[in-house]
Scaffold this motif. Structure first.
Motif, PDB file in Angstrom:
ATOM      1  N   ALA A  32      -4.287   2.526   3.583  1.00  0.00           N
ATOM      2  CA  ALA A  32      -4.606   2.081   1.995  1.00  0.00           C
ATOM      3  C   ALA A  32      -3.274   1.186   1.529  1.00  0.00           C
ATOM      4  CB  ALA A  32      -4.733   3.234   1.206  1.00  0.00           C
ATOM      5  N   ARG A  33      -2.107   1.624   1.991  1.00  0.00           N
ATOM      6  CA  ARG A  33      -0.990   0.762   1.666  1.00  0.00           C
ATOM      7  C   ARG A  33      -1.049  -0.644   2.145  1.00  0.00           C
ATOM      8  NH1 ARG A  33       2.157   5.447   3.115  1.00  0.00           N
ATOM      9  NH2 ARG A  33       2.348   6.847   1.195  1.00  0.00           N
ATOM     10  N   LEU A  34      -1.269  -0.552   3.275  1.00  0.00           N
ATOM     11  CA  LEU A  34      -1.435  -2.060   4.145  1.00  0.00           C
ATOM     12  C   LEU A  34      -2.433  -2.868   3.375  1.00  0.00           C
ATOM     13  CD1 LEU A  34      -0.895  -3.807   6.319  1.00  0.00           C
ATOM     14  CD2 LEU A  34      -2.558  -2.624   7.873  1.00  0.00           C
ATOM     15  N   LEU A  35      -3.674  -2.202   3.067  1.00  0.00           N
ATOM     16  CA  LEU A  35      -4.798  -3.010   2.454  1.00  0.00           C
ATOM     17  C   LEU A  35      -4.232  -3.521   1.012  1.00  0.00           C
ATOM     18  CD1 LEU A  35      -8.141  -1.117   3.313  1.00  0.00           C
ATOM     19  CD2 LEU A  35      -7.285  -3.337   4.342  1.00  0.00           C
ATOM     20  N   ARG A  36      -3.572  -2.538   0.322  1.00  0.00           N
ATOM     21  CA  ARG A  36      -2.897  -3.186  -0.809  1.00  0.00           C
ATOM     22  C   ARG A  36      -1.752  -4.183  -0.788  1.00  0.00           C
ATOM     23  NH1 ARG A  36      -0.636   1.546  -4.713  1.00  0.00           N
ATOM     24  NH2 ARG A  36      -2.796   2.119  -4.593  1.00  0.00           N
ATOM     25  N   VAL A  37      -1.312  -4.292   0.298  1.00  0.00           N
ATOM     26  CA  VAL A  37      -0.266  -5.368   0.549  1.00  0.00           C
ATOM     27  C   VAL A  37      -1.011  -6.758   0.918  1.00  0.00           C
ATOM     28  CG1 VAL A  37       1.725  -6.377   2.122  1.00  0.00           C
ATOM     29  CG2 VAL A  37       1.522  -3.893   1.101  1.00  0.00           C
ATOM     30  N   GLY A 412       2.305  -1.323  -8.963  1.00  0.00           N
ATOM     31  CA  GLY A 412       3.264  -2.189  -8.337  1.00  0.00           C
ATOM     32  C   GLY A 412       3.158  -3.585  -8.949  1.00  0.00           C
ATOM     33  N   ASP A 413       2.396  -3.827  -9.983  1.00  0.00           N
ATOM     34  CA  ASP A 413       2.540  -5.226 -10.748  1.00  0.00           C
ATOM     35  C   ASP A 413       3.205  -5.010 -11.954  1.00  0.00           C
ATOM     36  OD1 ASP A 413       0.535  -5.719  -9.018  1.00  0.00           O
ATOM     37  OD2 ASP A 413      -1.157  -5.279  -9.994  1.00  0.00           O
ATOM     38  N   ALA A 414       4.219  -6.019 -11.933  1.00  0.00           N
ATOM     39  CA  ALA A 414       4.837  -6.230 -13.284  1.00  0.00           C
ATOM     40  C   ALA A 414       3.996  -6.449 -14.274  1.00  0.00           C
ATOM     41  CB  ALA A 414       6.034  -7.163 -12.918  1.00  0.00           C
ATOM     42  N   ARG A 415       4.203  -5.885 -15.730  1.00  0.00           N
ATOM     43  CA  ARG A 415       3.516  -6.387 -16.793  1.00  0.00           C
ATOM     44  C   ARG A 415       3.869  -7.612 -17.159  1.00  0.00           C
ATOM     45  NH1 ARG A 415       4.177  -2.139 -21.243  1.00  0.00           N
ATOM     46  NH2 ARG A 415       2.463  -3.707 -22.312  1.00  0.00           N
ATOM     47  N   VAL A 416       3.239  -8.213 -18.313  1.00  0.00           N
ATOM     48  CA  VAL A 416       3.157  -9.704 -18.712  1.00  0.00           C
ATOM     49  C   VAL A 416       4.413  -9.936 -19.201  1.00  0.00           C
ATOM     50  CG1 VAL A 416       2.243 -11.331 -20.113  1.00  0.00           C
ATOM     51  CG2 VAL A 416       0.889  -9.470 -19.206  1.00  0.00           C
ATOM     52  N   GLY A 417       5.144 -10.759 -18.785  1.00  0.00           N
ATOM     53  CA  GLY A 417       6.572 -11.117 -19.117  1.00  0.00           C
ATOM     54  C   GLY A 417       7.465 -10.966 -18.004  1.00  0.00           C
ATOM     55  N   GLU A 418       8.859 -11.325 -18.365  1.00  0.00           N
ATOM     56  CA  GLU A 418       9.753 -11.210 -17.128  1.00  0.00           C
ATOM     57  C   GLU A 418      10.942 -10.058 -17.555  1.00  0.00           C
ATOM     58  OE1 GLU A 418      11.350 -14.845 -16.369  1.00  0.00           O
ATOM     59  OE2 GLU A 418       9.497 -15.572 -15.501  1.00  0.00           O
ATOM     60  N   ALA A 419      11.262  -9.868 -18.982  1.00  0.00           N
ATOM     61  CA  ALA A 419      12.448  -8.660 -19.296  1.00  0.00           C
ATOM     62  C   ALA A 419      11.753  -8.259 -20.756  1.00  0.00           C
ATOM     63  CB  ALA A 419      13.528  -9.771 -19.528  1.00  0.00           C
TER      64      ALA A 419
END
Length: 488
Positions: A32-37, A412-419
């Protein structure tokens, strides 16, 4: 006893299954981790993968079947034809009576068999190690070598490197070496190139068309997501234009309708509370005037009546403060427009006002401005409430402004924006127990005798209207820390 044994056996099987199930789950986690990557995270990438992956697999299977059956048979037959022609020439040159007709045989082979021949008298082929004999690298070379071994039955070697348009075959004869130059076009069919070009070309055309169509659909979804994000941050961008597929248009229309209903609800609530505040202030003002106009009682009149008047006056003033605070809380989502403002300047202004009110405030801000979309008045009220709460319970207050990176979400996805833009308010007061910190944000949950219990609720309401939040933590100064995070 037999029933008990059966139950025991069933229990053992259940226990074994219970042990095996976690084992399977543990083995499935790396996959599952490999597929997610490997799998793209964006809708465009996943849509193209869903469209193109079956097509590529289908074409790969078709190519393998075509090459493994049809082209393989054709390649063996063409190699057998060339090997048969070379075998005929070798047999003719090996006969005693036809050696004098070598020139005639060479001319006939060039005319009728499309083979260029040359003979080297007295020459011999080297051993296989010196001739560079090895396993063929291509199926075509293997087919030709197998056909030559079957039909010529003499020592030979092949040269595929010297001439890009021909294959040179050298055959050992009793009195020398025969050099045969065979055109490569006799050994393979050009339909393979056409078939590969068709497969690759059709895949590229389908990829371009699918990418263009899916990009338009994803653009509409991305605009809807940006509009929802902006609306959640309190920015008035107006209704969005429905576009894209029917379902996306329906979602955009539903979003516009929801946005209008929420705005109408907020406006009606604010107007209703403003009317209630006005209606309550009128009788409260009359009560204040009536209490002020009561005949004064001197020392002879006793002080009990004056104490009652003072208590009633204090109750009226507290009710007026509660009405004003509740109206401010209701207007926390207000109609103030978002503008580009410097957060550092706002914090410094609020801290300076707190110092004028008698608070001891230390400010730590970055040297460069931190400009971001804000509701200036609302944010001043938010930070001012936090400083007021700290001033009531502590002697020393420290305010800091910093820019911090956003944390990643669960996928593992960063939210909208950088900071994040972070404002921390620390004090050295008694603080709030960890189990009671969340309750402190509830309206009218006052932790002081003279408060209305709306300061933290208004502050959090304003921070969340900006798309951020407020959390309470243990302060390094020993008291309470209020950490405000706003999206940059």
């Amino acid at each position: 006893m037999r029933a008990a044994a059966d139950r025991g056996t069933a229990g053992d099987r259940g226990a074994t299954a219970g042990i095996a199930a976690p084992g399977l789950a543990l083995r499935a986690r790396p996959l599952a981790r490999l597929l997610r990557v490997l799998v793209p995270r964006g809708l465009l990438g996943r849509s193209l993968l869903i469209i193109l992956l079956p097509l590529v697999i289908l074409q790969a299977v078709a190519l393998q079947v075509f090459y493994g059956s049809h082209l393989d048979v054709i390649s063996r037959r063409l190699a057998a034809g060339v090997a048969g022609d070379v075998g005929i020439v070798v047999e003719l040159l090996s006969r005693e009576g036809l050696r004098e007709e070598r020139a005639w045989i060479f001319r006939q082979a060039a005319w009728r068999l499309d083979l260029t021949l040359a003979f080297e008298d007295g020459a011999t082929l080297g051993p296989p190690a010196q001739r560079g004999a090895s396993l063929p690298l291509l199926p075509l070379e293997g087919d030709l070598d197998a056909a030559l071994r079957e039909r010529v039955r003499r020592p030979f070697d092949t040269d595929w490197q010297s001439d890009p348009r021909s294959v040179i075959i050298r055959v050992q004869l009793p009195d020398g070496v025969l050099h045969v130059e065979a055109p490569r076009k006799r050994l393979f069919a050009s339909t393979l190139y056409l078939f590969v070009i068709w497969l690759v070309g059709s895949s590229l055309i389908l990829f371009v068309v699918a990418a263009l169509f899916m990009k338009n659909q994803v653009r509409a979804i991305r605009r809807l997501a940006m509009a929802a994000e902006a609306f959640g941050l309190g920015r008035d961008i107006g209704p969005i234009k429905p576009e894209g597929a029917t379902e996306v248009r329906q979602a955009a229309s539903a979003f516009n309708a929801m946005q209008a209903r929420i705005r109408r609800f907020v406006t009606q609530r604010t107007e209703l509370l403003a009317g209630i505040s006005h209606d309550l202030r009128t009788p409260l003002t009359r009560m204040r005037l009536a209490l002020a106009m009561l005949p004064g009682r001197g020392a002879a009149g006793g002080g009990e009546g004056q104490d009652d008047v003072a208590a009633l006056t204090q109750d009226v003033e507290e009710m007026e403060r509660m009405v004003a605070a509740y109206l401010a809380f209701a207007r926390g989502e207000g109609t103030e427009q978002v503008v580009e403002a410097d957060l550092v300047r706002i914090v410094e202004d609020v801290a300076a006002r707190a110092r004028r009110d008698g608070a001891e405030v230390a400010v730590h801000v970055p040297p460069e401005p931190l400009v971001m979309p804000l509701r200036q008045d609302a944010l001043r009220r938010c930070i001012g409430n936090l400083l007021d709460n700290a001033r009531k319970h502590a002697r020393c207050i420290a305010v800091a402004v910093a820019r911090v990176p956003r944390a990643e979400d669960e996928d593992g996805d960063a939210r909208v924006g950088e900071a994040w833009a972070q404002v921390t308010v620390d004090d050295d007061g008694p603080g709030i127990p960890a189990e009671a910190r969340e309750q402190a944000f509830r309206p009218f949950a006052s932790f002081s005798a003279g408060g209305t219990g709306l300061g933290l609720a208004i502050a959090r309401d304003i921070a969340r209207a900006h798309g951020g939040d407020i959390v309470l933590e243990q302060s390094p100064l020993g008291g309470l820390r209020a950490r405000v995070r706003l999206p940059v």
